[in-house]
Design a protein around this motif. Structure first.
Motif, PDB file in Angstrom:
ATOM      1  N   GLY A 219     -27.631  -9.847  21.804  1.00  0.00           N
ATOM      2  CA  GLY A 219     -26.962 -11.099  22.148  1.00  0.00           C
ATOM      3  C   GLY A 219     -26.616 -11.184  23.621  1.00  0.00           C
ATOM      4  N   ILE A 220     -26.213 -10.058  24.205  1.00  0.00           N
ATOM      5  CA  ILE A 220     -25.911 -10.047  25.641  1.00  0.00           C
ATOM      6  C   ILE A 220     -27.172 -10.297  26.451  1.00  0.00           C
ATOM      7  CG2 ILE A 220     -25.160  -8.585  27.558  1.00  0.00           C
ATOM      8  CD1 ILE A 220     -22.859  -9.568  25.796  1.00  0.00           C
ATOM      9  N   VAL A 221     -28.273  -9.665  26.078  1.00  0.00           N
ATOM     10  CA  VAL A 221     -29.540  -9.872  26.797  1.00  0.00           C
ATOM     11  C   VAL A 221     -29.978 -11.325  26.690  1.00  0.00           C
ATOM     12  CG1 VAL A 221     -31.997  -9.277  26.838  1.00  0.00           C
ATOM     13  CG2 VAL A 221     -30.286  -7.478  26.584  1.00  0.00           C
ATOM     14  N   GLU A 222     -29.824 -11.933  25.522  1.00  0.00           N
ATOM     15  CA  GLU A 222     -30.173 -13.351  25.362  1.00  0.00           C
ATOM     16  C   GLU A 222     -29.355 -14.217  26.318  1.00  0.00           C
ATOM     17  OE1 GLU A 222     -29.518 -14.296  21.301  1.00  0.00           O
ATOM     18  OE2 GLU A 222     -31.200 -13.082  20.556  1.00  0.00           O
ATOM     19  N   ARG A 223     -28.090 -13.946  26.446  1.00  0.00           N
ATOM     20  CA  ARG A 223     -27.235 -14.730  27.337  1.00  0.00           C
ATOM     21  C   ARG A 223     -27.608 -14.503  28.797  1.00  0.00           C
ATOM     22  NH1 ARG A 223     -24.941 -14.201  22.602  1.00  0.00           N
ATOM     23  NH2 ARG A 223     -23.204 -15.558  21.929  1.00  0.00           N
ATOM     24  N   CYS A 224     -27.928 -13.278  29.143  1.00  0.00           N
ATOM     25  CA  CYS A 224     -28.348 -13.005  30.516  1.00  0.00           C
ATOM     26  C   CYS A 224     -29.641 -13.763  30.842  1.00  0.00           C
ATOM     27  CB  CYS A 224     -28.540 -11.506  30.722  1.00  0.00           C
ATOM     28  SG  CYS A 224     -27.005 -10.553  30.776  1.00  0.00           S
ATOM     29  N   ASN A 225     -30.588 -13.713  29.929  1.00  0.00           N
ATOM     30  CA  ASN A 225     -31.851 -14.424  30.156  1.00  0.00           C
ATOM     31  C   ASN A 225     -31.618 -15.929  30.293  1.00  0.00           C
ATOM     32  OD1 ASN A 225     -33.258 -12.006  29.977  1.00  0.00           O
ATOM     33  ND2 ASN A 225     -33.826 -12.281  27.834  1.00  0.00           N
ATOM     34  N   LYS A 226     -30.727 -16.462  29.481  1.00  0.00           N
ATOM     35  CA  LYS A 226     -30.436 -17.895  29.519  1.00  0.00           C
ATOM     36  C   LYS A 226     -29.867 -18.315  30.864  1.00  0.00           C
ATOM     37  CE  LYS A 226     -27.422 -21.360  27.359  1.00  0.00           C
ATOM     38  NZ  LYS A 226     -26.398 -21.606  26.290  1.00  0.00           N
ATOM     39  N   HIS A 227     -29.019 -17.473  31.446  1.00  0.00           N
ATOM     40  CA  HIS A 227     -28.306 -17.849  32.664  1.00  0.00           C
ATOM     41  C   HIS A 227     -28.887 -17.242  33.939  1.00  0.00           C
ATOM     42  CE1 HIS A 227     -25.185 -19.824  30.375  1.00  0.00           C
ATOM     43  NE2 HIS A 227     -24.908 -18.731  29.687  1.00  0.00           N
ATOM     44  N   GLY A 228     -30.002 -16.522  33.844  1.00  0.00           N
ATOM     45  CA  GLY A 228     -30.583 -15.919  35.039  1.00  0.00           C
ATOM     46  C   GLY A 228     -29.774 -14.757  35.580  1.00  0.00           C
ATOM     47  N   ILE A 229     -28.972 -14.132  34.723  1.00  0.00           N
ATOM     48  CA  ILE A 229     -28.194 -12.949  35.103  1.00  0.00           C
ATOM     49  C   ILE A 229     -29.058 -11.716  34.857  1.00  0.00           C
ATOM     50  CG2 ILE A 229     -26.137 -11.583  34.558  1.00  0.00           C
ATOM     51  CD1 ILE A 229     -24.872 -14.235  33.513  1.00  0.00           C
ATOM     52  N   MET A 230     -29.096 -10.808  35.815  1.00  0.00           N
ATOM     53  CA  MET A 230     -29.901  -9.599  35.655  1.00  0.00           C
ATOM     54  C   MET A 230     -29.231  -8.658  34.660  1.00  0.00           C
ATOM     55  SD  MET A 230     -32.495 -10.106  37.671  1.00  0.00           S
ATOM     56  CE  MET A 230     -32.318 -11.794  37.082  1.00  0.00           C
ATOM     57  N   PHE A 231     -29.932  -8.326  33.572  1.00  0.00           N
ATOM     58  CA  PHE A 231     -29.409  -7.338  32.636  1.00  0.00           C
ATOM     59  C   PHE A 231     -29.834  -5.953  33.104  1.00  0.00           C
ATOM     60  CE2 PHE A 231     -29.646  -4.495  29.001  1.00  0.00           C
ATOM     61  CZ  PHE A 231     -28.349  -4.594  28.532  1.00  0.00           C
ATOM     62  N   VAL A 232     -28.830  -5.123  33.401  1.00  0.00           N
ATOM     63  CA  VAL A 232     -29.069  -3.774  33.912  1.00  0.00           C
ATOM     64  C   VAL A 232     -28.743  -2.772  32.804  1.00  0.00           C
ATOM     65  CG1 VAL A 232     -28.491  -2.081  35.684  1.00  0.00           C
ATOM     66  CG2 VAL A 232     -28.419  -4.537  36.229  1.00  0.00           C
ATOM     67  N   ALA A 233     -29.722  -1.985  32.399  1.00  0.00           N
ATOM     68  CA  ALA A 233     -29.505  -0.923  31.417  1.00  0.00           C
ATOM     69  C   ALA A 233     -29.184   0.364  32.158  1.00  0.00           C
ATOM     70  CB  ALA A 233     -30.741  -0.740  30.550  1.00  0.00           C
ATOM     71  N   ASP A 234     -27.956   0.841  31.981  1.00  0.00           N
ATOM     72  CA  ASP A 234     -27.549   2.110  32.590  1.00  0.00           C
ATOM     73  C   ASP A 234     -27.948   3.233  31.631  1.00  0.00           C
ATOM     74  OD1 ASP A 234     -26.356   4.388  33.574  1.00  0.00           O
ATOM     75  OD2 ASP A 234     -24.429   3.451  33.999  1.00  0.00           O
ATOM     76  N   GLU A 235     -29.099   3.830  31.916  1.00  0.00           N
ATOM     77  CA  GLU A 235     -29.636   4.913  31.089  1.00  0.00           C
ATOM     78  C   GLU A 235     -29.383   6.274  31.731  1.00  0.00           C
ATOM     79  OE1 GLU A 235     -31.515   5.007  28.196  1.00  0.00           O
ATOM     80  OE2 GLU A 235     -31.877   2.882  27.780  1.00  0.00           O
ATOM     81  N   VAL A 236     -28.400   6.340  32.624  1.00  0.00           N
ATOM     82  CA  VAL A 236     -28.156   7.577  33.353  1.00  0.00           C
ATOM     83  C   VAL A 236     -27.918   8.740  32.397  1.00  0.00           C
ATOM     84  CG1 VAL A 236     -26.504   8.765  34.855  1.00  0.00           C
ATOM     85  CG2 VAL A 236     -27.382   6.514  35.493  1.00  0.00           C
ATOM     86  N   GLN A 237     -27.040   8.561  31.395  1.00  0.00           N
ATOM     87  CA  GLN A 237     -26.736   9.653  30.480  1.00  0.00           C
ATOM     88  C   GLN A 237     -27.573   9.605  29.203  1.00  0.00           C
ATOM     89  OE1 GLN A 237     -22.889  12.061  28.565  1.00  0.00           O
ATOM     90  NE2 GLN A 237     -22.602  10.546  30.159  1.00  0.00           N
ATOM     91  N   CYS A 238     -27.968   8.424  28.764  1.00  0.00           N
ATOM     92  CA  CYS A 238     -28.634   8.309  27.469  1.00  0.00           C
ATOM     93  C   CYS A 238     -30.150   8.252  27.577  1.00  0.00           C
ATOM     94  CB  CYS A 238     -28.105   7.096  26.698  1.00  0.00           C
ATOM     95  SG  CYS A 238     -28.234   5.518  27.554  1.00  0.00           S
ATOM     96  N   GLY A 239     -30.696   8.322  28.783  1.00  0.00           N
ATOM     97  CA  GLY A 239     -32.133   8.243  28.953  1.00  0.00           C
ATOM     98  C   GLY A 239     -32.837   9.585  28.870  1.00  0.00           C
ATOM     99  N   PHE A 240     -34.145   9.538  28.976  1.00  0.00           N
ATOM    100  CA  PHE A 240     -35.025  10.713  28.997  1.00  0.00           C
ATOM    101  C   PHE A 240     -34.859  11.601  27.763  1.00  0.00           C
ATOM    102  CE2 PHE A 240     -35.291   9.084  33.199  1.00  0.00           C
ATOM    103  CZ  PHE A 240     -36.644   9.234  33.479  1.00  0.00           C
ATOM    104  N   GLY A 241     -35.045  10.945  26.604  1.00  0.00           N
ATOM    105  CA  GLY A 241     -35.124  11.665  25.347  1.00  0.00           C
ATOM    106  C   GLY A 241     -33.817  11.996  24.687  1.00  0.00           C
ATOM    107  N   ARG A 242     -32.708  11.747  25.326  1.00  0.00           N
ATOM    108  CA  ARG A 242     -31.407  12.144  24.799  1.00  0.00           C
ATOM    109  C   ARG A 242     -31.155  11.556  23.409  1.00  0.00           C
ATOM    110  NH1 ARG A 242     -28.512  16.125  24.715  1.00  0.00           N
ATOM    111  NH2 ARG A 242     -29.234  16.454  26.854  1.00  0.00           N
ATOM    112  N   THR A 243     -31.618  10.326  23.164  1.00  0.00           N
ATOM    113  CA  THR A 243     -31.335   9.657  21.885  1.00  0.00           C
ATOM    114  C   THR A 243     -32.483   9.750  20.888  1.00  0.00           C
ATOM    115  OG1 THR A 243     -32.164   7.502  22.637  1.00  0.00           O
ATOM    116  CG2 THR A 243     -29.841   8.010  23.088  1.00  0.00           C
ATOM    117  N   GLY A 244     -33.486  10.573  21.176  1.00  0.00           N
ATOM    118  CA  GLY A 244     -34.622  10.705  20.273  1.00  0.00           C
ATOM    119  C   GLY A 244     -35.758   9.753  20.584  1.00  0.00           C
ATOM    120  N   LYS A 245     -35.547   8.848  21.507  1.00  0.00           N
ATOM    121  CA  LYS A 245     -36.591   8.035  22.114  1.00  0.00           C
ATOM    122  C   LYS A 245     -36.478   8.228  23.617  1.00  0.00           C
ATOM    123  CE  LYS A 245     -36.850   4.497  18.452  1.00  0.00           C
ATOM    124  NZ  LYS A 245     -38.246   4.758  18.045  1.00  0.00           N
ATOM    125  N   MET A 246     -37.526   7.847  24.351  1.00  0.00           N
ATOM    126  CA  MET A 246     -37.474   8.115  25.781  1.00  0.00           C
ATOM    127  C   MET A 246     -36.245   7.480  26.425  1.00  0.00           C
ATOM    128  SD  MET A 246     -38.769   9.847  28.202  1.00  0.00           S
ATOM    129  CE  MET A 246     -40.289  10.372  27.408  1.00  0.00           C
TER     130      MET A 246
END
Length: 413
Positions: A219-246
């Motif tokens: 829902g947040i991404v949909e709202r960002c897309n609607k309003h031209g707001i950049m959705f930034v995914a902070d994958e600093v801690q949860c990225g690179f396999g930490r959650t079982g996906k890249m």
């Protein structure tokens, strides 16, 4: 002899260590400890993985530092190509730095240039770093911000849905309320036309290892897309396999405009990356951002080796299996003992929330002193034990950690 080191570091353990191997660290006294802090979710491939050590050692004989403004060393583009292959399809251009805080700041600077807008929205419970702008975007604990004000302005905090203790049939109502309050924020404090970015951890880290509910983040991404707001995914801690996906966002089927990557990207070598759509990167004015060490040659080598390990056949299956084993062990303990309110997480990013924060501290202490297992807590109230072991951890090591928690529960009952 008095230490010459600054006391500003908050020490998790008093251990003096000489080296690490896999999931273990070794002290000056010859003792070994199971390191389930993993350098705060950094040593994704374990301590001193031979492929990473080889890559760094080989590169050190070629270039230690090849400054990116001065010339283009021969690992910059290959790493960008590898990142392009593992990040969401919308992300196809990359900038390098050294730490998570630097890269979250860079994400906001890019969003401001790309949109011409001044403001940023973050979420309650967030952690984005300790530099001044990153502190202003952090809303998980006052210790990270206290006595550093005034912090940069233009940062607005939206609610993050808390589903702990909420009956399943009421989850949608909590999510709807959080989305409503995001809409309210856009109406009351920062209008869409003045909002450059909305930055979110798909799984909150310091805030308590809390995965975003799928419908909320969508829902947040949909709202960002609607309003031209950049959705930034902070994958600093949860990225690179930490959650079982890249990346954690791979669980939610969303496309970010910008991605922040660090921690596990290079198995412990200081390195971070910003990914974005190429059309956004093209709006970033040359010379307006940079850094002396960004794209360090040895860091690129470490990142390339790390990605090779993480993308090997069966690696993510191993992460998922070890995460399920850990979760089942924690659920068994929760059935046998009181005081656990929630067990949550994805892959090997598991949070166990307790009713009593003091008990968390006691169990972490007991695990260190009696079981030689290094654990850490998190959460605004300090009431969560977070599991972030090296992704190469074994089934036997998971059982050691489960045993340490079980022993700590008995000792603190």
């Amino acid at each position: 002899m008095a230490s010459k080191l600054s006391p500003v570091w908050n020490k998790v353990t008093p251990l003096q260590v000489t080296h690490g191997q896999g999931s273990w660290v070794f002290t000056t006294e010859g003792a070994e400890y199971l390191d389930y802090s993993a350098g705060i979710a950094v040593v994704s491939t374990g301590h001193a993985h031979p492929k990473v050590v080889e890559a760094i050692s080989k590169q050190a004989g070629r270039f230690i530092h090849a400054q990116a403004n001065c010339y283009t060393h021969d690992l910059l583009e290959p790493l960008a190509e590898r990142l392009d292959g593992i990040t969401p399809s919308a992300i196809d251009s990359f900038f390098y730095s050294n730490s998570g805080a630097e890269i979250t700041e860079a994400s906001v600077k890019l969003a401001k240039h790309a949109t011409g807008r001044p403001n940023t929205i973050v979420f309650a419970g967030s952690f984005h770093g300790r530099t001044h702008m990153a502190m202003a975007m952090t809303a998980s604990k006052t210790i990270y911000r206290a006595q550093y004000g005034p912090l940069p302005g233009g940062v607005y905090v939206a609610p993050f849905p808390d589903l702990v203790g909420v009956p399943a049939d009421q989850h949608d109502a909590v999510i709807d309320q959080a989305l409503h309050m995001f809409d309210y924020l856009l109406k009351s404090q920062t209008a869409p036309e003045e909002t450059a970015a909305c930055i979110m951890e798909p799984v909150q880290g310091e805030g308590g290892y809390i995965p975003a509910p799928a419908r909320f983040i969508q829902g947040i991404v949909e709202r960002c897309n609607k309003h031209g707001i950049m959705f930034v995914a902070d994958e600093v801690q949860c990225g690179f396999g930490r959650t079982g996906k890249m990346f954690a966002i791979d669980h939610f089927g969303i496309q970010p405009d910008i991605m922040c990557m660090a921690k596990g990207i290079a198995s412990g070598f200081p390195f971070s990356a910003l990914g974005a759509r190429a059309d956004l990167m093209a709006k970033w004015i040359p010379g307006s951002h940079g850094g002396t060490y960004g794209g360090n040659a040895m860091g690129c080598a470490a990142a390339l080796a790390t990605i090779d390990i993480l993308t090997a056949p069966g690696f993510m299956d191993h992460v998922v299996a070890r995460g399920e084993q850990l979760r089942e062990g924690m659920e068994s303990i929760a059935r046998d003992h009181g005081g656990i309110d929630d067990i949550r997480g994805l892959g090997l990013m598991i949070g166990v929330q307790f009713s009593d924060p003091a008990r968390v501290a006691a169990i972490v202490k007991h695990a260190l002193e009696e079981s030689r297992v290094i654990l850490m807590s998190c959460g605004t109230w300090g009431n969560v034990i977070r599991f972030m072991p090296p992704l190469v951890t074994t089934a036997d090591e998971i059982e050691i950690a489960i045993g340490a928690i079980r022993a700590g529960m008995k000792a603190t009952a």
